[in-house]
Structures are given as C-alpha cells and as structure tokens.
Design a protein around this motif. Structure first.
Motif, PDB file in Angstrom:
ATOM      1  N   ALA A  46       0.819  -1.213   0.000  1.00  9.73           N
ATOM      2  CA  ALA A  46       0.000   0.000   0.000  1.00  9.73           C
ATOM      3  C   ALA A  46       0.850   1.258   0.000  1.00  9.73           C
ATOM      4  CB  ALA A  46      -0.928  -0.013   1.215  1.00  9.73           C
ATOM      5  N   GLN A  47       1.909   1.271   0.794  1.00 10.96           N
ATOM      6  CA  GLN A  47       2.749   2.460   0.893  1.00 10.96           C
ATOM      7  C   GLN A  47       3.378   2.809  -0.453  1.00 10.96           C
ATOM      8  OE1 GLN A  47       3.031   4.443   3.601  1.00 10.96           O
ATOM      9  NE2 GLN A  47       4.252   5.840   2.371  1.00 10.96           N
ATOM     10  N   ALA A  48       3.844   1.794  -1.174  1.00 16.48           N
ATOM     11  CA  ALA A  48       4.462   2.027  -2.485  1.00 16.48           C
ATOM     12  C   ALA A  48       3.443   2.592  -3.475  1.00 16.48           C
ATOM     13  CB  ALA A  48       5.065   0.734  -3.019  1.00 16.48           C
ATOM     14  N   LEU A  49       2.206   2.095  -3.443  1.00 12.81           N
ATOM     15  CA  LEU A  49       1.180   2.614  -4.342  1.00 12.81           C
ATOM     16  C   LEU A  49       0.839   4.058  -3.994  1.00 12.81           C
ATOM     17  CD1 LEU A  49      -0.829   2.308  -6.642  1.00 12.81           C
ATOM     18  CD2 LEU A  49      -2.448   1.315  -4.988  1.00 12.81           C
ATOM     19  N   GLN A  50       0.718   4.359  -2.716  1.00 17.00           N
ATOM     20  CA  GLN A  50       0.405   5.731  -2.313  1.00 17.00           C
ATOM     21  C   GLN A  50       1.538   6.682  -2.714  1.00 17.00           C
ATOM     22  OE1 GLN A  50      -0.723   4.652   1.822  1.00 17.00           O
ATOM     23  NE2 GLN A  50      -2.636   5.699   1.383  1.00 17.00           N
ATOM     24  N   GLU A  51       2.786   6.233  -2.598  1.00 13.22           N
ATOM     25  CA  GLU A  51       3.917   7.068  -3.022  1.00 13.22           C
ATOM     26  C   GLU A  51       3.876   7.309  -4.532  1.00 13.22           C
ATOM     27  OE1 GLU A  51       7.424   5.137  -1.512  1.00 13.22           O
ATOM     28  OE2 GLU A  51       6.852   5.560   0.574  1.00 13.22           O
ATOM     29  N   ARG A  52       3.495   6.283  -5.290  1.00 13.69           N
ATOM     30  CA  ARG A  52       3.404   6.436  -6.744  1.00 13.69           C
ATOM     31  C   ARG A  52       2.300   7.437  -7.103  1.00 13.69           C
ATOM     32  NH1 ARG A  52       5.564   3.870 -11.222  1.00 13.69           N
ATOM     33  NH2 ARG A  52       6.970   2.874  -9.769  1.00 13.69           N
ATOM     34  N   TRP A  53       1.158   7.346  -6.418  1.00 13.08           N
ATOM     35  CA  TRP A  53       0.087   8.324  -6.652  1.00 13.08           C
ATOM     36  C   TRP A  53       0.591   9.738  -6.369  1.00 13.08           C
ATOM     37  CZ3 TRP A  53      -4.050   5.159  -3.550  1.00 13.08           C
ATOM     38  CH2 TRP A  53      -4.707   4.266  -4.416  1.00 13.08           C
TER      39      TRP A  53
END
Length: 195
Positions: free
Chosen positions: A170-177
């Motif tokens: 989840a953290q990686a996806l939020q950083e990408r967003w």
C-alpha cells in the motif's frame, strides 16, 4: 452498553455537515448499514453508518468479543459533476460496511477491499485501498472498554493498481500516486503509470 451509532452520526455531521441523502441496505443475517451523502463544493462524500455498531473480530478467534475490538466506518470522497452516476456507489459501500459481519474481516489501513465489479456504472475502479484515518473525520473516543471508532478513507483503485499493490504494498502505491500528482477524487481517472 450505549448505542454508538447516534454518536457516530453526530461526529460525521460535525465534520462533514448535514447529509443531503441517506440510503439503507440490510443483508440477510446482518444489521442494517446506512450510507450518508454529504456535499462540499464539487466534492461528494459517502460515509457508512452501522459498521461500527459492533467491534470487528479476528476471524481466527474462537469466540467473538461483544465489547473489545476495533470499530470503523468508511468514507469515500469523489469529485461530482463529471456525468458519472456516483450514487450507485451506495450498495457497494454498504457491502463493504457489512463485510466485518458477513465475512469476519477486520478492516484496517493498508487493506484492499474488492467489490467484484465497478464501484458505480462505468467506473474504472473495482476495489478500494483503505487509507489512514484522522484527516477528514477525527476518531470518536468511546467510554472504556470500547475501542474508538475510526473513520477510514477509501481510495478507489483500478484493477492494475490493485494488482500492483498486492505485489509492492500500500505504501508504495500511495507514493506512486503522490509522485504522479494523481487526483484520487477524479471518478474517471486513469491508472497511475506502474512501470
């Protein structure tokens, strides 16, 4: 034990204003889940009401504790005025709100919740990422020994984003967003670049 739902609704009204619509869904063997709709400018917010009536229980527990355990409600924020029939999200949200009772889920930040189809007709999203609470609606403290009610924001995910999140977290996806300046309230946004 006091009914927590009037307190939860009061907290939602304090944070989001007066709801301009509400709908209720009852699933066989579960308590009623309501979804309240709030407007703030061009943002429409949908909040569940009923999920926090009982604590969520670890599905591996032998006996469900009727008092102790996490409590939550779900909040989805979407930009209105795009022609999307956003109010059709009411039933999928109620399904997610009932999932702790129906499936024994403990809904927590970082989790993915899949609705098995578009969140509303034509939506590019079939699941949501549960985000950290405390930003839009503050936690509602309850008398001991009850856990506080947390208001968990839901971030719509495309199927590709959901698959990428399963691998990278989840953290990686939020950083990408964040890196790509993704408008998570855009009901017709495309998937963030994932390569």
């Amino acid at each position: 034990m006091a009914d927590v739902l009037p307190l939860v609704e009061a907290r939602l009204r304090t944070a989001l204003g007066e709801p301009d619509a509400r709908a209720a869904v009852t699933f066989l063997g579960t308590d009623r889940i309501e979804v309240l709709r709030f407007h703030e400018g061009d943002i429409v917010r949908y909040a569940t009401l009923g999920m926090s009536a009982h604590p969520m229980t670890d599905p591996t527990a032998m006996v469900a504790d009727p008092v102790a355990g996490p409590r939550a409600e779900l909040v989805l924020s979407v930009r209105a005025g795009t022609g999307a029939d956003l109010d059709k999200v009411l039933r999928p949200l109620a399904v997610l709100g009932a999932s702790p009772q129906v499936e024994g889920l403990v809904v927590a930040p970082g989790a993915s919740l899949d609705v098995g189809g578009p969140l509303w007709p034509g939506a590019p999203f079939t699941s949501v990422l549960v985000a950290e609470p405390g930003g839009l609606v503050e936690d509602l403290e309850l008398d001991a020994p009850l856990d506080p009610v947390r208001f968990l924001p839901l971030l719509p995910m495309t199927p590709n984003e959901a698959a990428w999140k399963r691998v990278h977290g989840a953290q990686a996806l939020q950083e990408r967003w964040l890196t790509h300046g993704t408008d998570l309230r855009d009901p017709s946004r495309r998937s963030v670049p994932l390569d």
